[in-house]
Each structure stands twice: as C-alpha cells, then as structure tokens.
Design a protein around this motif. Structure first.
Motif, short mmCIF file in Angstrom:
data_model
loop_
_atom_site.label_atom_id
_atom_site.label_comp_id
_atom_site.label_asym_id
_atom_site.label_seq_id
_atom_site.Cartn_x
_atom_site.Cartn_y
_atom_site.Cartn_z
N LEU A 268 0.82 -1.20 0.00
CA LEU A 268 0.00 0.00 0.00
C LEU A 268 0.86 1.27 0.00
O LEU A 268 0.40 2.34 -0.39
CB LEU A 268 -0.92 0.02 1.23
N ALA A 269 2.11 1.11 0.47
CA ALA A 269 2.97 2.29 0.65
C ALA A 269 3.18 3.04 -0.66
O ALA A 269 3.35 4.27 -0.66
CB ALA A 269 4.31 1.87 1.25
N GLY A 270 3.10 2.29 -1.80
CA GLY A 270 3.35 2.93 -3.07
C GLY A 270 2.16 3.73 -3.59
O GLY A 270 2.29 4.53 -4.52
N ALA A 271 1.00 3.56 -2.97
CA ALA A 271 -0.21 4.24 -3.48
C ALA A 271 -0.50 5.46 -2.63
O ALA A 271 0.04 5.64 -1.54
CB ALA A 271 -1.38 3.28 -3.46
N GLU A 272 -1.37 6.32 -3.18
CA GLU A 272 -1.77 7.54 -2.47
C GLU A 272 -3.00 7.21 -1.61
O GLU A 272 -4.14 7.40 -2.02
CB GLU A 272 -2.09 8.63 -3.50
N VAL A 273 -2.75 6.65 -0.45
CA VAL A 273 -3.85 6.22 0.42
C VAL A 273 -4.42 7.43 1.16
O VAL A 273 -3.68 8.17 1.80
CB VAL A 273 -3.38 5.13 1.40
N THR A 274 -5.75 7.61 1.04
CA THR A 274 -6.38 8.75 1.73
C THR A 274 -7.10 8.34 3.02
O THR A 274 -7.32 9.15 3.90
CB THR A 274 -7.39 9.44 0.81
N ALA A 275 -7.48 7.07 3.08
CA ALA A 275 -8.12 6.59 4.31
C ALA A 275 -7.83 5.10 4.46
O ALA A 275 -7.70 4.38 3.47
CB ALA A 275 -9.63 6.81 4.27
N PHE A 276 -7.71 4.66 5.69
CA PHE A 276 -7.35 3.26 5.94
C PHE A 276 -8.08 2.80 7.20
O PHE A 276 -7.87 3.35 8.28
CB PHE A 276 -5.84 3.17 6.12
#
Lengths: 297, 538
Positions: A268-276
C-alpha cells in the motif's frame, strides 16, 4: 492456589460409536476466566459432566485442584456448579433450596449470598415450581457465586437472563476473578464471553480446535480492511495474507487480511492512500468462521 | 423459490389420542395380559386340582381360613371353575386394574402437565377438555379390555353359568372405569401429581376397607353399596348375578368423568381447582445435609402410607375376634384346616399371622416407590446440584436407601400397633410383642424389594419401580396363582412368601430369613457398585 485448578489429560467419552469428547487435553490456571465455546452437540456439556464426576470418562482423566474428578467427595470441595438447565425441588422455596445447597456445598459466604439475592432481584419466598427458567438459573447462580470454591463451573448460565441480570452476572464473574476464583464458562453468548473471558477454548465435534486469548484469536483471524486512495490502484493481487480483494471502482478497495499485515502495508505504501480502516472480527464472526466450514461438509 | 404449502392435519384430536396411547400401551398390555392370563391359569387347572384329594383339601383349608375370607370376600359357587376363580383372584385383579388405572391416569394427565409438556400440547388446536377426554378414553380402554378378557376366559372355561362370566367381567371393567374417572377428577382438582395420586389411591383404599367392614361385620352389609369394591362384591357372579350394582358403579364412573372434563375447561393449565400459596416463610428443617433432606422428602409419604396401613390393620384387628370366634365354633372348618396342617388358624394369632404376611406387599411397594422417586430426581436433574456438592455418590444412595429402610420399619411398627389396638378394643388378646414379631417377620421380603430396587437403580434406573415391586407384589401374585393351580412346591417356592413362617402362630424361620436378607444384601451391593460406576442421567 497456584498452578492449574482444572486439568484434563486425553479426556475421551464415547457413547457406543459416537465420540462425544475426543482426546481433550486442557489446563486452566488459577484465577482465569476461561470461555468454553462450541456449537450445540460439540461435547461441551459432556466435558463438564466428566469434570464433575457425573459422567465417567471412557479414556483419559480429569482433575480438579489436583484431585481426580471421580473422587467427588474431595474434588467438589474445590468447585461450585451452575447447570445449563436448572431443575429444582418444586415444593421447596428458593430460600429453602439455597439453605440446602449451602449445607451440602463446599462452604458459603452467607452475607455475600444475601447481597447477591438482592442484586439478582430474587424472591426466595416462592416455591420453585412457580419459578421461570431465568429465576431457576438465578438460584443456581447465587448459590454458586456465594461459595468460596476456587473453581466455578458454569454451563450456559445466562441463557434465561434478561439484559439487566446479564450485566449483574458479568459483575459477579469479575468479582469472583478479583477474589482469585477461576471461572470455567461454557456459553453461546459470545459478547459475554468476549467481555469476561481471559482465554477461550473452541470445541468442534468433540475436539478442542483452538485455545487462545481473544486478542490472539483475532490475530489468527481475518480482519476486514478498507482502503481509499487517489490515483492508481495499489497492486495487491499477489500479496500474501490478502484474500477476497474487491475494487469498488470508486477509489475504494476492500479485502480480508489474515496474519501479519507487513506485506500488505508495504504494497500500500506505493499508493496515495487517503483513508485506511481495519475492522477486527467479533468473536461471533470468528466463531462462524470456525463452523461455517462445518456447514458445508 | 416456491411457496411451501403448510400441512394442516385434518384431525388433531387423533394425534392426541395417539400420544396418550403411546404413554400407556406398555403398562396396559401387562394389565391385559394379567387379566387374561390369571383366570386362564386358574380355570385351566381347576379340574385337575380338584381331582387330587390332597390339593383339594389344602384349597378347602385356604377357603375356610377366616383371614383369607376377609381378604378375598365371601366365597360363592366354589364348585364351579368360574365361581372359584372369582373368589380366588377377583379381588386381586380388581386391585390391579383399579390401581393401574388410577396411577396411569394421574401420570399422563397431571404428571405431563406438571412437567410442562401440556403447555406445548394445548398451544395446538386441541382444547383442554378434548385433550383430557381423549386421554381418559384411551386409559379407559385398558380396564374395559381387561374386563372383556376376563369375561371371555370365564365364558369359555368358567363353567355352564355364562352370565356369571359377563357379570364379573363387567364388574371389573366398571371398577377400572371408576378409577380412571376419579383419578381424572383428582388431576383437575389438585395442582400437582403427588396429591392427586394420593387422593385417588386413598379413595380406592377406603373403598376396599369399606367392603371388608361390610363383609366382616354383621349389620354393616349396606356399607358395601358405598364402595366400588363392595358393589362388585354385591354383584355376586355365579350366584345372584346381580347387574344393578355394576350399573350403579358404571353410572358413578360416567358422572365423575363428566365432572372431570367439565372442570378441565374451568382452570388454568398448570394450576388446579385448589389454589396453592405462591409464597411462604422458609421451613428450614431437614435441609442441613443429605441424610436430613432424605428424611424430609420421605416424611410426607411415610405419613400417608402409615395412615393407609393403620386404617387397614386397625380394621383387621377389630374383625379378628368375631371372625375367628364364629369359625372356631364350626368344628368342620377347624378339622379341615388341621388335616391340611394349618392347626390354630382359627385363633386370633393364626388369623393375624396370615394377614401379617400380606404386609410385605404394601411395605415392599413403599420401598420400590421411594427408590423410584430417587431415580426420577436423578433423571429430571433435581439431584444434579446436590451431586455437585462434596459428597461421594454412594453417600447419596446410602442416605436414600437408609431412610427408606427406616420408613419401612415405621410402617411395620404401625401395622403391629394398629392390629394390637384393634384386637384389644374388641376384647381379644394379642400381645403387642407377638404383633411386632409378626409384622417384623415380613421385613426380609421388604429388604428383597429394596435390594432389587437398588440393583435396578445401579443397572437400569428406568426399571427401579418395576424391579422393586417384583419380590413383594410379584411374589405375592405368584404365590396366589401357584396355590390356586396346585403348582408343584418348587414353583410355589420361587415366591419369597412361600418361605415366610406364620409368625406369631409359629416362630420365625431363621434359615429362610437369613437367606432372604443375604440375597437382599448381595443385590444392594451389586447395585451400589454399578451405581458408583455409571454416568448419572440428566
């Protein structure tokens, strides 16, 4: 008392060709609240009846505070019992039954018993034949909690109680643990088990399939993860521990995660995560997980 | 997905009838078997027994024994197979049919309601009145069938007077129907099975006592019109063949049954016509331990059984003097008895000795019933909480068996005291010590009953009542039947009653007493070991 209050060693009970309890080895240390789970017919009550010496094991052996469970005169000095389906002498009043059980039991704290009668809102002047299922259960609960026995064995003790009484029950269990008593609790009320138990054992078809603390059980089970992102979707297809990946197409992903989360987090670190968000499974979901497979067989 | 069509049973009542049938069929078949088998045995061997002078003489002796006359009623037409059968086993069959009918009725009506099962049953489409009526009808078919079986056997083998066969069969059926109706009513009046059963058994017992008083005391013959047993005695099969008493009994049964069914619609399910207190102050006696609790549970039954035994033996004591005086004056009777080796039977001592032997039947039944109640407490899990206490299992069993034995001692003492008081009140002389010796002499048979019940409790708890009843009740029936058919000694000897000396007429047979006690101890020991090893029910 230090050490194990309750031990079973390869405990087995067969009724003809049916094996009700199969090679059960279990140790419950002093001061623990132990939840004993399993679907109907898994062998919970049979195990308890062997612990009480009411049923004789086909093989293996059980001991209470170091005493063979079959030696009921000695073993039962260390325990009190609440049966699943409480049957009382119909013409005795509640007070008379409590009197009798105090006389035949392992020793009773009469002051605490009177306090419990008040807390469980029990009218002890009525003959037992007029009691509802819940009231019969309360009699057995009051009698058991009022003992100072190191081990309390309870077989579905709250199935007939209303939510207020259920809360009293949880309080009484905590008080028992605070006094150092061990509670062996067989129950279908998973919220109750989750709230009061330190450890649970899960029984399936007579075999103990898991013994763990509730947090440990969670670690073994699937957490439901929801991820919101912008830009390109993270590549999670080949990540170990991830299952049931669903892409909502609206910048949200959902998947089930089993085991250590590190590989998923790296992916997931490579993506632009906005909520988890991670939703841990309830005991009920874990329970259904164990037995869902059973249904399909 | 298709919509399922619910299946609506067209006749829910029939399902209720089926339920009732399942609950009584086993016991019912045993009663039918006895009703057909006992008269068949007695009539079938009548001719050959009478052909043997020795056997005939000993039967004559039995027939002239005043104690037997009090027990079995006045004999008529002993020169026909039918008349002999009616006299010899008529009362025994009447008691079997009446008691079974009463017990079965309270068991499947009030007992099932007590257990909460009628809540489910009556939540269905069958209303309470219909449910009760169907249960009563099913149970009533057993005494009706038993009466028909007796009539059929006597019709074929009872001799030329076939009206006698019909009158006797109808009388037995009517008595059973009355017992069903009375038990059905008691089950509506009382909110629990035990008082309902106790009341109907008391009614039947009073009926038997009234018949005995009416038979035994001159001037009181009219009393028999008030008793079910008196009415079937008044019908005198093979003699007057009077139908009126039988019709009166049937009408009474119908009236009582109709009242019971009417009452069933007027009360709460689970409740009775008699209200019970819903709260009371604690009565702490007998709750201090397992032994004390066994005493507490046995107290009410011991009082009830004592009351019945007291009434019966008081009456026996009061009739002893007049009956024996009358027959002692009749030298023919005395000679016949002496020839058969029964000298002294026409004295108060001889009379009471014969009756005392009978005491083993109710006291043995008491032991069986108490141990069966203990088995029931285990099965319905009342015992579980006590068994979870720090006690060895054998201590529970020991307390129960010990208290039951104590209760039996009370019962035989009551019988002795009552007989002594009855004889003394009518100016006879029977020392209290002799009376006690006579009643205590029956204790080995009671011990056998208790031993058999303990054995069953250990090995097959469902059979506790049956096994416990076998030595005393079964042994008594065996002896009566074997005597009546002139069976060989070894067959008679299978009954423990064959080994009972007529105390106080003779001294006790210590060899037989010792043997019976040893067998009882062995049965109990095996039962105790099995009980300790097996799983508790529940």
């Amino acid at each position: 008392m230090a050490g194990f209050v309750l031990r079973t060693h390869h405990l087995t009970k067969r009724y003809g060709r049916l094996t009700a309890v199969d090679d059960l080895t279990l140790d419950v240390p002093a001061g623990e609240v132990f939840g004993f789970l399993g679907p109907n017919g898994a062998g919970k009550s049979t195990t308890i009846r062997m612990l009480l010496g009411l049923a004789r094991p086909t093989a293996g052996h059980a001991s209470i505070a170091g005493v063979d469970a079959a030696d009921t005169a000695r073993a039962h000095r260390h325990l009190a019992y609440v049966p699943a389906d409480v049957a009382l002498w119909p013409r005795l009043t509640g007070a008379e039954i409590l009197h009798l059980l105090a006389a035949t039991g392992p020793g009773t704290d009469l002051g605490y018993r009177d306090e419990l009668i008040g807390r469980f809102e029990l009218d002890t002047s009525k003959p037992a034949r007029t009691y509802s299922t819940g009231n019969r259960q309360k009699i057995a609960l009051v009698a058991a909690f009022a003992t100072r026995a190191p081990l309390l064995i309870m077989d579905e003790p709250t199935s007939g109680l209303d939510p207020l009484m259920e809360r009293e029950f949880r309080t009484a269990v905590r008080e028992a643990r605070d006094r150092g008593q061990t509670v062996f609790l067989s129950s279908h009320q998973l919220a109750e088990v989750e709230a009061v138990c330190d450890r649970v054992g899960i029984l399936r078809a007579g075999r103990l399939v898991e013994v763990a603390s509730v947090p440990q059980l969670r670690a073994l089970h699937r957490a439901e993860v929801t991820v919101a992102y912008t830009g390109a979707a993270p590549a999670l297809d080949a990540v170990p521990g991830i299952d049931g990946l669903a892409d909502g197409g609206d910048g949200r992903l959902r998947f089930a995660l089993t085991g250590p989360p590190a590989p998923a987090l790296r992916a997931l670190a490579g993506a632009e995560v906005t909520a988890f968000t991670v939703r841990e499974p309830s005991l009920e979901e874990m329970f259904l997980d164990y037995y869902g497979a059973e249904q399909g067989r | 997905m298709t919509a399922a069509t619910p299946v609506v049973h067209p006749a829910p009542g029939r399902a209720v009838t089926g339920l009732a049938t399942r609950q009584v069929r086993r016991g019912g078949l045993i009663v039918l078997g006895l009703a057909a088998g006992m008269p068949a045995l007695v009539t079938g061997t009548y001719a050959s027994v009478m052909a043997d002078p020795a056997a005939a003489a000993s039967l004559d002796a039995i027939a002239t024994n005043p104690a037997i006359r009090t027990l079995f009623g006045t004999p008529y037409a002993l020169d026909t197979a039918g008349g002999f059968t009616v006299w010899r086993i008529g009362t025994v069959l009447a008691v079997i049919i009446g008691v079974w009918s009463a017990l079965a009725t309270t068991r499947v009506t009030r007992g099932e309601e007590d257990a909460g099962r009628w809540d489910v049953l009556l939540a269905g489409r069958v209303p309470p009145r219909a449910a009760l009526a169907r249960h009563l009808a099913v149970i009533a078919s057993v005494p009706a069938g038993a009466g028909a079986a007796v009539a059929a056997v006597l019709w074929v083998a009872g001799g030329p007077d076939r009206t006698g066969a019909l009158v006797h069969g109808a009388g037995l059926a009517a008595l059973g129907l009355f017992a069903v109706a009375a038990a059905g009513l008691a089950a509506q009046v009382f909110p629990a099975r035990a008082p309902a059963t106790g009341t109907v058994i008391a009614v039947l017992g009073a009926g038997l006592l009234i018949r005995m008083a009416g038979d035994g005391m001159t001037g009181l013959g009219w009393l028999r019109w008030l008793s079910p047993f008196g009415l079937i005695g008044l019908s005198t099969p093979y003699h007057h063949n009077a139908l009126l008493p039988v019709l009166i009994l049937m009408a009474a049964a119908g009236l009582v049954a109709a009242t019971a069914v009417a009452a069933a619609g007027r009360r709460d399910v689970g409740g009775g016509l008699v209200a019970v207190a819903t709260s009371r102050a604690p009565r702490p006696w007998g709750l201090t331990g397992v032994g004390a609790f066994a005493v507490r549970r046995a107290a009410a039954p011991v009082v009830a059984w004592s009351a019945g035994i007291l009434a019966y033996f008081l009456l026996i004591g009061m009739t002893a003097v007049s009956v024996t005086e009358f027959l002692a004056d009749n030298t023919v009777f005395a000679d016949t008895a002496a020839q058969a080796g029964f000298a002294g039977l026409h004295t108060v001592t001889g009379f009471t000795a014969t009756i005392f032997a009978l005491l083993a039947v109710p006291v043995g039944a008491f032991a069986a019933v108490r141990m069966a109640a203990y088995a029931a407490a285990e099965t319905d899990r009342r015992l579980t909480l006590i068994a979870a206490g720090p006690l060895a299992r054998l201590r529970l069993l020991g307390a129960e068996a010990g208290v039951t034995a104590g209760g039996a001692l009370v019962l035989v003492s009551v019988a002795a005291a009552a007989t002594w008081a009855g004889v003394a009140a009518t100016g006879g002389g029977l020392p209290l010590g002799d009376a006690l010796a006579g009643t205590f002499n029956t204790l080995p048979i009671v011990a056998l009953s208790l031993g058999a019940a303990v054995l069953a409790l250990g090995a097959a708890p469902r059979l506790t009542a049956l096994a416990g009843a076998l030595p005393a009740t079964g042994g008594f029936l065996w002896k009566v039947t074997a005597d009546s058919i002139g069976a060989p000694d070894w067959v008679v000897g299978l009954s423990p009653f064959a080994h009972l000396a007529p105390v106080p007429l003779a001294s006790a047979d210590w060899t037989a007493t010792g043997a019976m006690v040893m067998i009882a101890v062995a049965l109990s020991a095996v039962g105790a070991v099995a009980y300790r090893r097996r799983d508790l029910a529940g």
